[in-house]
Design an enzyme around this catalytic site. Sequence first.
Site, PDB file in Angstrom:
ATOM      1  N   CYS A  99     -10.948  -0.301   6.683  1.00 30.51           N
ATOM      2  CA  CYS A  99     -10.685   1.101   7.028  1.00 30.51           C
ATOM      3  C   CYS A  99     -11.412   2.080   6.114  1.00 30.51           C
ATOM      4  CB  CYS A  99      -9.180   1.362   6.970  1.00 30.51           C
ATOM      5  SG  CYS A  99      -8.392   0.727   5.475  1.00 30.51           S
ATOM      6  N   GLU A 112       0.831  -1.206   0.000  1.00 28.19           N
ATOM      7  CA  GLU A 112       0.000   0.000   0.000  1.00 28.19           C
ATOM      8  C   GLU A 112       0.866   1.256   0.000  1.00 28.19           C
ATOM      9  OE1 GLU A 112      -2.282  -0.814   3.638  1.00 28.19           O
ATOM     10  OE2 GLU A 112      -3.806  -1.727   2.393  1.00 28.19           O
TER      11      GLU A 112
HETATM   12 ZN   LIG Z   1      -8.521   2.261   3.814  1.00 24.03          ZN
END
Ligand SMILES: [Zn+2]
Length: 661
Positions: free
Chosen positions: A425, A328
């Site tokens: 998230c 990420e």
């Molecule tokens: Zn996220």
Amino acid sequence: MREIKPNLDNTLRKKLTPVAWKNVKIVDGFWGPRQEINRTVTLPAEYDQCKNTGRIDALKLKWKPGDPNKPHHYWDSDIAKWIEAAAYSLALKPDNEIEKKVDEVIELIEKAQYEDGYINTYFSVVEPGKRWTNVYVMHELYCAGHLIEAAVAYYEATGKRRFLNIMCRYADHIDSVFGREEGKKRGYCGHQEIELALVKLYRVTGEEKYLKLSCYFIDERGKTPHFFEAEAIARGEDPEKSPIKESLNRSYLAAGPYAYFQAHLPVREQTTAEGHAVRVMYMCSAMADLAAETGDKSLLDACETLWENVTKRRMYITGGVGPLEGSERFTFDYDCPNESAYNETCASIGLVFWAHRMLQFEGDGKYTDIMEQTLYNGVISGVSLSGDSFFYANHLASHPGLYENKISRNPRMLPERQKWFECSCCPPNLARLTASLGEYIYSKSEGEVYIHLFIQSETELELGNKRVILSQKTEYPWDEKIEITVSPEEEMELTLSVRIPGWCNGAQLRVNGEAVAIEHYVDKGYFKLKRLWSKGDKIELVLPMPVEKIEAHPSMRNNCGRIALMRGPLVYCLEETDNGKDLNDIFIPAGSTLSAHFDKDMLGGIVTICADALIRDKSRWENQLYKRAETPKEKITVKAIPYYAWSNRKVGEMIVWMQGE
Ligand SMILES: [Zn+2]
């Protein structure tokens, strides 16, 4: 400890103050229905997911080994973001059903709190006794940060102090554990978030200790010897052989393994955005907050350097950041692959947070432009038009075959929005930004009001001792006209600063029907008009929105020979549903006619773009894979839709960057 000197340096002092979300009412237009779907569909759906996956019941601290729904170490943050979103939403429009649920969850949080203030479901039931032993990866401070943000929002929304008191006790506990004083841990979280949350807590309580703690976390980051190694040794591990260090060492991060956590250097020495994208965005947001509160120019300088690197070298046209699926993270300059783009929704949301903070210093439209570009493209692509499914990754091109024939599938990468994720998230992050969007539209400073975003809305604000009602009527981003009404309670002098977007050429403006030569009044992307205003004064702004062909920097290797279509702040894409297969063969020639039409029945009502294009004649290809380059091209018309609206119909191909000139 770094000496805090709140607001001593007036030159750095933040000039603008955002008009708070609860003082801005968004009505109809583009965003009104989105906020309504957020309230009526997204929030209930996210609550159900938190309930069904065990996240909420985990707060009862009854989970035992062998039970289903083993709590995960970031679960508390999902619930926190949902509470925060619900709080904003409740204040805008009361909703008994949601309020009851929020109160129940807050009661569970209170019961889950230890005598000393500590709250964390994972370390209460899965690894009891191990709290604060691995802040490197276990997100404890990150979860605390989100709970603090939720408590601040809930207090501001309802005036009730209960949750805020709970979180002050927790923040006091954290303050007793971390710091430079004898006996405290010299640590900081592997995932930034607590830093910006503590600034919010300071602002709402006035307690300077929370600001100092936030400064400590930011200042300590990246110092050697690394705390992450010290805590591994304290756990009895060889830090060089810890699984995370080994995997990071294998990841060949040019700036070293700690770059993943932005801990490879002290924050003021970081000049390029490295590692996990969301963490960079949250860290920079906190650095901007601290610069504003303490007058520490070195933090703002570091933010500006990183901003330049992100927005001029490492950002997708949609405001997506962090191209790499694996961790990420950011990679290197101009590396923006399309099909494999990761672009976590949270990272774009973080970029909006950061931009919003940066623009409050000088009212510089370069930040507002990126904030808007990100909001209308890489952020809202994260949620379906129906409001109940979500993208984690936001690709810039897609082909179904990429996902049909894989040994393992990462649900975050799929070309269809998902109802929820194991690590979820993004969905509640989108919900909280949508519900609090009012905060991003206006700012004020001494004798001056700023309009940053063109969103149909109304706000009442106080300037000096006088009240002014400011409203906008617009169908932006579909329509180029914005009508602004300024209504002070009595005639008053003020400077109205209206953003003229960087994408716009030839903006026109009239004050009470009289044309004004805009170019004489524009400073840092804002049209500034100081005059006496009286009740009902009107500004008519026209931001011409021709369809534009955009090219990427020549070093952006994936997009050489390609163009993207933009109209106003919106990036467009081609989808298979409208244009058939083999979208990559479509070529938009120079001089192609590009026309925009509003289609009220399509995808919730959108402006589509039709373009003359060329495509190779497939009937000339028999059973060949390659042949001499001589295939003539046929003329076709293609239809592009706003990028954010893709994947709301059948799964199929999609591209943003098309061949063209
Ligand atoms: Zn996220």
